[in-house]
Design a protein around this motif. Structure first.
Motif, PDB file in Angstrom:
ATOM      1  N   ASP A   1       7.047  62.477 -35.458  1.00 41.95           N
ATOM      2  CA  ASP A   1       7.455  62.555 -34.059  1.00 41.95           C
ATOM      3  C   ASP A   1       6.398  62.004 -33.111  1.00 41.95           C
ATOM      4  OD1 ASP A   1       9.892  63.702 -34.705  1.00 41.95           O
ATOM      5  OD2 ASP A   1       9.085  65.745 -34.624  1.00 41.95           O
ATOM      6  N   GLU A   2       5.186  61.836 -33.599  1.00 44.51           N
ATOM      7  CA  GLU A   2       4.091  61.378 -32.747  1.00 44.51           C
ATOM      8  C   GLU A   2       4.038  59.854 -32.724  1.00 44.51           C
ATOM      9  OE1 GLU A   2       0.399  63.300 -33.714  1.00 44.51           O
ATOM     10  OE2 GLU A   2       1.487  65.087 -34.379  1.00 44.51           O
ATOM     11  N   ILE A   3       3.985  59.292 -31.501  1.00 46.76           N
ATOM     12  CA  ILE A   3       3.916  57.847 -31.331  1.00 46.76           C
ATOM     13  C   ILE A   3       2.756  57.544 -30.389  1.00 46.76           C
ATOM     14  CG2 ILE A   3       5.142  55.803 -30.469  1.00 46.76           C
ATOM     15  CD1 ILE A   3       7.751  57.181 -31.289  1.00 46.76           C
ATOM     16  N   ASP A   4       1.918  56.567 -30.770  1.00 45.93           N
ATOM     17  CA  ASP A   4       0.752  56.261 -29.928  1.00 45.93           C
ATOM     18  C   ASP A   4       1.160  55.386 -28.742  1.00 45.93           C
ATOM     19  OD1 ASP A   4       0.966  53.636 -30.842  1.00 45.93           O
ATOM     20  OD2 ASP A   4      -0.805  53.733 -32.124  1.00 45.93           O
ATOM     21  N   GLN A   5       0.180  55.007 -27.875  1.00 47.70           N
ATOM     22  CA  GLN A   5       0.479  54.268 -26.641  1.00 47.70           C
ATOM     23  C   GLN A   5       0.996  52.858 -26.920  1.00 47.70           C
ATOM     24  OE1 GLN A   5      -2.538  55.562 -27.435  1.00 47.70           O
ATOM     25  NE2 GLN A   5      -4.209  54.199 -26.870  1.00 47.70           N
ATOM     26  N   GLU A   6       0.763  52.302 -28.102  1.00 47.35           N
ATOM     27  CA  GLU A   6       1.279  50.973 -28.448  1.00 47.35           C
ATOM     28  C   GLU A   6       2.684  51.034 -29.022  1.00 47.35           C
ATOM     29  OE1 GLU A   6      -1.492  49.055 -31.068  1.00 47.35           O
ATOM     30  OE2 GLU A   6      -3.187  49.449 -29.745  1.00 47.35           O
ATOM     31  N   GLY A   7       3.231  52.241 -29.184  1.00 43.79           N
ATOM     32  CA  GLY A   7       4.579  52.402 -29.721  1.00 43.79           C
ATOM     33  C   GLY A   7       4.620  52.501 -31.241  1.00 43.79           C
ATOM     34  N   VAL A   8       3.452  52.690 -31.856  1.00 39.56           N
ATOM     35  CA  VAL A   8       3.391  52.790 -33.317  1.00 39.56           C
ATOM     36  C   VAL A   8       3.437  54.270 -33.709  1.00 39.56           C
ATOM     37  CG1 VAL A   8       2.014  52.266 -35.375  1.00 39.56           C
ATOM     38  CG2 VAL A   8       1.998  50.697 -33.424  1.00 39.56           C
ATOM     39  N   PRO A   9       4.378  54.654 -34.578  1.00 40.44           N
ATOM     40  CA  PRO A   9       4.420  56.060 -35.014  1.00 40.44           C
ATOM     41  C   PRO A   9       3.206  56.410 -35.872  1.00 40.44           C
ATOM     42  CG  PRO A   9       6.404  54.864 -35.693  1.00 40.44           C
ATOM     43  CD  PRO A   9       5.451  53.871 -35.148  1.00 40.44           C
ATOM     44  N   GLU A  10       2.830  57.686 -35.849  1.00 40.07           N
ATOM     45  CA  GLU A  10       1.764  58.160 -36.736  1.00 40.07           C
ATOM     46  C   GLU A  10       2.293  58.138 -38.170  1.00 40.07           C
ATOM     47  OE1 GLU A  10      -1.419  59.142 -35.940  1.00 40.07           O
ATOM     48  OE2 GLU A  10      -0.963  58.400 -33.924  1.00 40.07           O
ATOM     49  N   ARG A  11       1.397  57.978 -39.119  1.00 36.98           N
ATOM     50  CA  ARG A  11       1.795  57.948 -40.530  1.00 36.98           C
ATOM     51  C   ARG A  11       2.106  59.351 -41.031  1.00 36.98           C
ATOM     52  NH1 ARG A  11      -2.522  54.297 -43.706  1.00 36.98           N
ATOM     53  NH2 ARG A  11      -0.862  54.241 -45.244  1.00 36.98           N
ATOM     54  N   ASP A  12       3.057  59.440 -41.967  1.00 33.84           N
ATOM     55  CA  ASP A  12       3.340  60.731 -42.594  1.00 33.84           C
ATOM     56  C   ASP A  12       2.371  60.961 -43.749  1.00 33.84           C
ATOM     57  OD1 ASP A  12       4.272  59.129 -44.676  1.00 33.84           O
ATOM     58  OD2 ASP A  12       6.363  59.735 -44.478  1.00 33.84           O
ATOM     59  N   ASP A  13       2.551  62.030 -44.490  1.00 33.05           N
ATOM     60  CA  ASP A  13       1.644  62.382 -45.580  1.00 33.05           C
ATOM     61  C   ASP A  13       1.624  61.347 -46.699  1.00 33.05           C
ATOM     62  OD1 ASP A  13       0.991  64.698 -44.236  1.00 33.05           O
ATOM     63  OD2 ASP A  13       2.455  65.928 -45.323  1.00 33.05           O
ATOM     64  N   PHE A  14       2.637  60.490 -46.761  1.00 31.42           N
ATOM     65  CA  PHE A  14       2.729  59.482 -47.814  1.00 31.42           C
ATOM     66  C   PHE A  14       2.307  58.093 -47.331  1.00 31.42           C
ATOM     67  CE2 PHE A  14       5.837  62.802 -48.620  1.00 31.42           C
ATOM     68  CZ  PHE A  14       5.399  63.250 -49.848  1.00 31.42           C
ATOM     69  N   GLY A  15       1.825  58.006 -46.101  1.00 34.58           N
ATOM     70  CA  GLY A  15       1.352  56.733 -45.571  1.00 34.58           C
ATOM     71  C   GLY A  15       2.429  55.866 -44.961  1.00 34.58           C
ATOM     72  N   ASN A  16       3.589  56.418 -44.712  1.00 34.69           N
ATOM     73  CA  ASN A  16       4.706  55.650 -44.139  1.00 34.69           C
ATOM     74  C   ASN A  16       4.688  55.754 -42.611  1.00 34.69           C
ATOM     75  OD1 ASN A  16       5.813  55.193 -46.778  1.00 34.69           O
ATOM     76  ND2 ASN A  16       6.592  57.284 -46.701  1.00 34.69           N
ATOM     77  N   PHE A  17       4.920  54.613 -41.953  1.00 29.02           N
ATOM     78  CA  PHE A  17       5.096  54.619 -40.507  1.00 29.02           C
ATOM     79  C   PHE A  17       6.570  54.887 -40.154  1.00 29.02           C
ATOM     80  CE2 PHE A  17       1.210  52.191 -40.982  1.00 29.02           C
ATOM     81  CZ  PHE A  17       0.413  52.673 -39.960  1.00 29.02           C
ATOM     82  N   PHE A  18       7.464  54.361 -41.007  1.00 25.48           N
ATOM     83  CA  PHE A  18       8.901  54.513 -40.796  1.00 25.48           C
ATOM     84  C   PHE A  18       9.565  54.984 -42.094  1.00 25.48           C
ATOM     85  CE2 PHE A  18       7.569  51.183 -37.848  1.00 25.48           C
ATOM     86  CZ  PHE A  18       8.104  51.628 -36.654  1.00 25.48           C
ATOM     87  N   VAL A  19      10.718  55.624 -41.920  1.00 18.19           N
ATOM     88  CA  VAL A  19      11.547  56.004 -43.064  1.00 18.19           C
ATOM     89  C   VAL A  19      12.989  55.596 -42.761  1.00 18.19           C
ATOM     90  CG1 VAL A  19      10.113  57.917 -43.874  1.00 18.19           C
ATOM     91  CG2 VAL A  19      11.883  58.345 -42.167  1.00 18.19           C
ATOM     92  N   ALA A  20      13.719  55.303 -43.801  1.00 21.52           N
ATOM     93  CA  ALA A  20      15.138  54.961 -43.672  1.00 21.52           C
ATOM     94  C   ALA A  20      15.900  55.710 -44.761  1.00 21.52           C
ATOM     95  CB  ALA A  20      15.331  53.456 -43.814  1.00 21.52           C
ATOM     96  N   ARG A  21      16.835  56.536 -44.328  1.00 22.49           N
ATOM     97  CA  ARG A  21      17.637  57.330 -45.266  1.00 22.49           C
ATOM     98  C   ARG A  21      19.106  57.137 -44.953  1.00 22.49           C
ATOM     99  NH1 ARG A  21      14.017  61.508 -47.319  1.00 22.49           N
ATOM    100  NH2 ARG A  21      12.239  61.644 -45.963  1.00 22.49           N
ATOM    101  N   TYR A  22      19.940  57.220 -45.962  1.00 20.67           N
ATOM    102  CA  TYR A  22      21.383  57.069 -45.767  1.00 20.67           C
ATOM    103  C   TYR A  22      21.976  58.267 -45.080  1.00 20.67           C
ATOM    104  CZ  TYR A  22      21.667  59.883 -50.029  1.00 20.67           C
ATOM    105  OH  TYR A  22      21.539  60.866 -50.973  1.00 20.67           O
TER     106      TYR A  22
END
Length: 183
Positions: free
Chosen positions: A162-183
């Motif tokens: 849920d955290e996004i920095d000032q450049e619009g980049v999300p913080e990484r999750d515990d697995f190193g992912n910036f984004f996730v895509a699920r069906y």
């Protein structure tokens, strides 16, 4: 008393049915029947060979037990053993690649960011498709969906946290992912 005998040997099958016989006549019939099949009736088999399945059935309960036992024998594991599995290590591919001399991890394995020749950045996105396919894509910030490599379907992309920095980049999750895509 009712007596049913069925003898199966390879592709030969014989059966004998008797109703109202005495115990002595049943014993004689059984002995003669097995002698006819060249089988010694006094031989006790721990488990009959697959080519020769002998079943002595004198009532419905015994028949049910034999059928139940045969069904249990048929259930086998459908999973085949892995060839050379005893030589496989418990290390991941990344760990085994690290062991090679002169190998250096690519920067994007550590940072989760790939930088293209023109200087544009792509961020790690982990996807899971409803077809069962899963994998990683490195995507620019403005991508809204990724394509499954297995089925070609498209999956919506969401920030990994849920955290996004000032450049619009999300913080990484515990697995190193910036984004996730699920069906």
């Amino acid at each position: 008393m009712e007596l049913n005998i069925e003898v199966v040997e390879g592709n030969k099958r014989n059966s004998l049915q008797m109703k109202g016989a005495t115990q002595e006549s049943e014993k004689t019939a059984i002995n003669n029947f097995f002698k006819l099949m060249n089988v010694d009736p006094d031989t006790k088999l721990e488990s009959p060979p697959k080519e020769q399945n002998i079943a002595l059935l004198n009532n419905e309960t015994a028949k049910d037990e034999v059928v139940k036992h045969e069904k249990e024998e048929v259930k086998r594991s459908k999973k085949l053993p892995l060839l050379g599995s005893e030589t496989r290590s418990n290390f991941s591919v990344y760990e085994s690649v690290e062991d090679k001399e002169g190998f250096q991890k690519p920067d994007h394995w550590i940072t989760g960011i790939k930088t293209d020749e023109d200087g544009s950045k792509r961020y790690k996105c982990r996807y899971w498709c409803e077809c069962g396919g899963k994998g990683n894509h490195y995507i620019p910030l403005d991508v809204e969906e990724v394509e499954c490599r297995d089925c070609g379907g498209f999956i919506d992309v969401y920030p990994a946290t849920d955290e996004i920095d000032q450049e619009g980049v999300p913080e990484r999750d515990d697995f190193g992912n910036f984004f996730v895509a699920r069906y």
